[in-house]
Design a protein around this motif. Sequence first.
Motif, PDB file in Angstrom:
ATOM      1  N   GLY A  75       0.788  -1.357  -0.212  1.00 56.33           N
ATOM      2  CA  GLY A  75       0.143   0.051  -0.126  1.00 56.33           C
ATOM      3  C   GLY A  75       0.632   1.406   0.170  1.00 56.33           C
ATOM      4  N   LEU A  76       0.341   2.459  -0.506  1.00 55.61           N
ATOM      5  CA  LEU A  76       1.061   3.522  -0.448  1.00 55.61           C
ATOM      6  C   LEU A  76       0.102   4.743   0.281  1.00 55.61           C
ATOM      7  CD1 LEU A  76       2.097   3.415  -4.330  1.00 55.61           C
ATOM      8  CD2 LEU A  76       3.590   3.130  -2.201  1.00 55.61           C
ATOM      9  N   LYS A  77       1.107   5.724   0.634  1.00 58.38           N
ATOM     10  CA  LYS A  77       0.487   6.786   1.302  1.00 58.38           C
ATOM     11  C   LYS A  77       0.431   7.627   0.177  1.00 58.38           C
ATOM     12  CE  LYS A  77       2.961   6.412   5.650  1.00 58.38           C
ATOM     13  NZ  LYS A  77       3.555   6.658   6.699  1.00 58.38           N
ATOM     14  N   VAL A  78      -0.725   8.266  -0.058  1.00 62.50           N
ATOM     15  CA  VAL A  78      -0.942   9.245  -1.052  1.00 62.50           C
ATOM     16  C   VAL A  78      -1.695  10.516  -0.422  1.00 62.50           C
ATOM     17  CG1 VAL A  78      -1.077   7.959  -3.215  1.00 62.50           C
ATOM     18  CG2 VAL A  78      -3.144   8.204  -1.951  1.00 62.50           C
ATOM     19  N   GLU A  79      -0.512  11.107   0.303  1.00 70.44           N
ATOM     20  CA  GLU A  79      -1.112  12.081   1.248  1.00 70.44           C
ATOM     21  C   GLU A  79      -1.692  13.307   0.530  1.00 70.44           C
ATOM     22  OE1 GLU A  79      -0.937  11.896   4.496  1.00 70.44           O
ATOM     23  OE2 GLU A  79       0.471  10.156   4.547  1.00 70.44           O
ATOM     24  N   ASN A  83      -5.240  12.892   2.400  1.00 69.54           N
ATOM     25  CA  ASN A  83      -4.744  12.127   3.281  1.00 69.54           C
ATOM     26  C   ASN A  83      -5.057  10.435   2.927  1.00 69.54           C
ATOM     27  OD1 ASN A  83      -3.343  13.874   4.677  1.00 69.54           O
ATOM     28  ND2 ASN A  83      -5.376  14.592   5.619  1.00 69.54           N
ATOM     29  N   GLY A  84      -4.997  10.284   1.732  1.00 67.36           N
ATOM     30  CA  GLY A  84      -5.311   8.783   1.143  1.00 67.36           C
ATOM     31  C   GLY A  84      -4.346   7.515   1.536  1.00 67.36           C
ATOM     32  N   ARG A  85      -4.780   6.391   1.370  1.00 66.67           N
ATOM     33  CA  ARG A  85      -4.128   5.239   1.195  1.00 66.67           C
ATOM     34  C   ARG A  85      -4.753   4.386   0.132  1.00 66.67           C
ATOM     35  NH1 ARG A  85      -1.931   8.220   4.488  1.00 66.67           N
ATOM     36  NH2 ARG A  85      -1.214   7.596   6.482  1.00 66.67           N
ATOM     37  N   ALA A  86      -3.764   4.234  -0.896  1.00 68.63           N
ATOM     38  CA  ALA A  86      -3.931   3.441  -2.076  1.00 68.63           C
ATOM     39  C   ALA A  86      -3.283   2.167  -2.240  1.00 68.63           C
ATOM     40  CB  ALA A  86      -3.584   4.204  -3.299  1.00 68.63           C
ATOM     41  N   LEU A  87      -3.900   1.234  -2.751  1.00 66.88           N
ATOM     42  CA  LEU A  87      -3.335  -0.274  -2.969  1.00 66.88           C
ATOM     43  C   LEU A  87      -3.429  -0.527  -4.354  1.00 66.88           C
ATOM     44  CD1 LEU A  87      -2.376  -2.627  -1.389  1.00 66.88           C
ATOM     45  CD2 LEU A  87      -4.920  -3.302  -1.321  1.00 66.88           C
ATOM     46  N   PRO A  88      -2.395  -0.127  -4.877  1.00 65.89           N
ATOM     47  CA  PRO A  88      -2.192  -0.396  -6.391  1.00 65.89           C
ATOM     48  C   PRO A  88      -1.868  -2.007  -6.538  1.00 65.89           C
ATOM     49  CG  PRO A  88      -0.098   0.444  -5.520  1.00 65.89           C
ATOM     50  CD  PRO A  88      -0.922   0.452  -4.266  1.00 65.89           C
ATOM     51  N   ASP A  89      -2.307  -2.432  -7.880  1.00 62.99           N
ATOM     52  CA  ASP A  89      -2.063  -3.852  -8.249  1.00 62.99           C
ATOM     53  C   ASP A  89      -0.571  -4.127  -8.221  1.00 62.99           C
ATOM     54  OD1 ASP A  89      -4.866  -4.620  -8.508  1.00 62.99           O
ATOM     55  OD2 ASP A  89      -4.900  -3.725 -10.266  1.00 62.99           O
ATOM     56  N   GLY A  90       0.341  -3.127  -8.458  1.00 63.61           N
ATOM     57  CA  GLY A  90       1.670  -3.257  -8.354  1.00 63.61           C
ATOM     58  C   GLY A  90       2.257  -2.000  -8.158  1.00 63.61           C
ATOM     59  N   ALA A  91       3.550  -1.957  -7.515  1.00 65.88           N
ATOM     60  CA  ALA A  91       4.342  -0.633  -7.138  1.00 65.88           C
ATOM     61  C   ALA A  91       5.803  -1.074  -7.495  1.00 65.88           C
ATOM     62  CB  ALA A  91       4.026  -0.490  -5.505  1.00 65.88           C
ATOM     63  N   GLY A  96      14.343  -3.557  -2.025  1.00 67.25           N
ATOM     64  CA  GLY A  96      14.536  -3.108  -0.606  1.00 67.25           C
ATOM     65  C   GLY A  96      13.769  -1.945  -0.365  1.00 67.25           C
ATOM     66  N   TYR A  97      13.245  -1.060  -1.053  1.00 64.86           N
ATOM     67  CA  TYR A  97      12.505   0.092  -1.084  1.00 64.86           C
ATOM     68  C   TYR A  97      11.572   0.166   0.069  1.00 64.86           C
ATOM     69  CZ  TYR A  97      10.334   4.541  -1.126  1.00 64.86           C
ATOM     70  OH  TYR A  97       9.818   5.774  -0.806  1.00 64.86           O
ATOM     71  N   PHE A  98      10.799  -0.955  -0.044  1.00 70.49           N
ATOM     72  CA  PHE A  98       9.562  -1.007   1.031  1.00 70.49           C
ATOM     73  C   PHE A  98      10.008  -1.627   2.178  1.00 70.49           C
ATOM     74  CE2 PHE A  98       7.400  -1.189  -3.191  1.00 70.49           C
ATOM     75  CZ  PHE A  98       6.895   0.175  -2.931  1.00 70.49           C
ATOM     76  N   ALA A  99      11.354  -2.038   2.571  1.00 66.33           N
ATOM     77  CA  ALA A  99      11.694  -2.814   3.732  1.00 66.33           C
ATOM     78  C   ALA A  99      11.506  -1.784   4.839  1.00 66.33           C
ATOM     79  CB  ALA A  99      13.006  -3.207   3.855  1.00 66.33           C
ATOM     80  N   GLY A 100      10.733  -2.365   6.084  1.00 67.10           N
ATOM     81  CA  GLY A 100      10.492  -1.420   7.150  1.00 67.10           C
ATOM     82  C   GLY A 100       9.222  -0.362   7.174  1.00 67.10           C
ATOM     83  N   GLN A 101       8.794  -0.216   5.899  1.00 77.32           N
ATOM     84  CA  GLN A 101       7.700   0.873   5.663  1.00 77.32           C
ATOM     85  C   GLN A 101       6.436   0.407   6.213  1.00 77.32           C
ATOM     86  OE1 GLN A 101       7.720   3.722   2.929  1.00 77.32           O
ATOM     87  NE2 GLN A 101       9.762   3.161   1.795  1.00 77.32           N
ATOM     88  N   GLY A 102       6.110  -0.918   6.543  1.00 74.11           N
ATOM     89  CA  GLY A 102       4.665  -1.294   7.010  1.00 74.11           C
ATOM     90  C   GLY A 102       3.840  -1.337   5.954  1.00 74.11           C
ATOM     91  N   ASP A 103       2.574  -1.379   6.182  1.00 75.46           N
ATOM     92  CA  ASP A 103       1.398  -1.574   5.245  1.00 75.46           C
ATOM     93  C   ASP A 103       1.437  -0.508   4.433  1.00 75.46           C
ATOM     94  OD1 ASP A 103       0.769  -3.785   6.283  1.00 75.46           O
ATOM     95  OD2 ASP A 103      -0.852  -3.166   7.386  1.00 75.46           O
ATOM     96  N   TRP A 104       1.624   0.836   4.740  1.00 76.40           N
ATOM     97  CA  TRP A 104       1.656   1.995   3.766  1.00 76.40           C
ATOM     98  C   TRP A 104       2.908   2.605   3.708  1.00 76.40           C
ATOM     99  CZ3 TRP A 104      -2.968   1.172   1.859  1.00 76.40           C
ATOM    100  CH2 TRP A 104      -3.873   0.462   2.378  1.00 76.40           C
ATOM    101  N   ALA A 105       3.400   2.651   2.640  1.00 75.99           N
ATOM    102  CA  ALA A 105       4.832   3.099   2.274  1.00 75.99           C
ATOM    103  C   ALA A 105       4.741   4.677   1.639  1.00 75.99           C
ATOM    104  CB  ALA A 105       5.450   2.115   1.303  1.00 75.99           C
ATOM    105  N   ASP A 106       5.890   5.353   1.776  1.00 77.27           N
ATOM    106  CA  ASP A 106       5.933   6.576   0.964  1.00 77.27           C
ATOM    107  C   ASP A 106       6.142   6.285  -0.266  1.00 77.27           C
ATOM    108  OD1 ASP A 106       7.106   9.012   0.170  1.00 77.27           O
ATOM    109  OD2 ASP A 106       7.848   9.384   2.393  1.00 77.27           O
ATOM    110  N   GLY A 134      -4.475  10.697  -7.771  1.00 73.53           N
ATOM    111  CA  GLY A 134      -3.811  10.553  -6.640  1.00 73.53           C
ATOM    112  C   GLY A 134      -2.307  10.251  -6.706  1.00 73.53           C
ATOM    113  N   TYR A 135      -2.092   9.349  -7.599  1.00 73.12           N
ATOM    114  CA  TYR A 135      -0.615   9.075  -7.871  1.00 73.12           C
ATOM    115  C   TYR A 135       0.121  10.218  -8.662  1.00 73.12           C
ATOM    116  CZ  TYR A 135      -2.171   3.913  -7.333  1.00 73.12           C
ATOM    117  OH  TYR A 135      -2.742   2.949  -6.711  1.00 73.12           O
ATOM    118  N   ALA A 136      -0.623  10.837  -9.172  1.00 67.10           N
ATOM    119  CA  ALA A 136       0.276  12.196  -9.924  1.00 67.10           C
ATOM    120  C   ALA A 136       0.247  13.165  -8.737  1.00 67.10           C
ATOM    121  CB  ALA A 136      -0.771  12.747 -11.149  1.00 67.10           C
ATOM    122  N   GLU A 137      -0.568  13.380  -7.923  1.00 65.32           N
ATOM    123  CA  GLU A 137      -0.376  14.378  -6.838  1.00 65.32           C
ATOM    124  C   GLU A 137       0.691  13.897  -5.968  1.00 65.32           C
ATOM    125  OE1 GLU A 137      -3.989  14.886  -4.792  1.00 65.32           O
ATOM    126  OE2 GLU A 137      -4.765  16.100  -6.610  1.00 65.32           O
TER     127      GLU A 137
END
Length: 197
Positions: A75-79, A83-91, A96-106, A134-137
């Motif tokens: 999941g991604l933070k789309v602040e 203040n949204g939270r998006a769950l793309p089909d793929g990011a 290793g970028y998502f390591a330690g970021q939890g369910d909602w990554a920067d 949201g992704y563009a923002e």
Amino acid sequence: MTVMTERTSSQLSVDMFERIAEFAEREDETVRFEFIDGRIGLRKVTNGNHSTIIMWLIRQCMQARPELDLDPTQGLKVEGYRNGRALPDGALAPVGYFAGQGDWADPDGVLMTIEITSYDADTHDRDRMEKPRGYAEAGVPVYLLIDRENASVVVHSKPDPEDGYRDIHTVKIGDMVTLPDPVGITLDTDRLKPYMD
């Protein structure tokens, strides 16, 4: 399949959404939640064709760019997007970028998000309107939409936080498509023809 709740005059806080989503997903692993444009979305398990397209994209990305991971669960933070939270089909991001970021990554290190349309009433608003905005923002450089209903691939690039993606390129399933930098991968979408339903 995704079902979105109606917007209400009193917006749910992001913290409250995250608590609800964490609890509900523990209770039922066949659903995932996202929070877009002030609404909670419930994503049910997809059909086999949807998953096959995702796996095909993962293989293409790994072969072309082994230094990148295409994560179908992050999941991604789309602040900037309410203040949204998006769950793309793929990011797509560096390994290793998502390591330690939890369910909602920067989303700052994400090079591309991917959505594959579902056959539900909300797919137009969600995948063709709300998520690209949201992704563009959030500054995600490339948004790739596999539109099964229209048998097309839509590549969004050059994000503008005010106006959305400034460059939108559509090709029919079956054609070659090159994803712009920083992704730089060419896809032969002919392989996707059997999975459009």
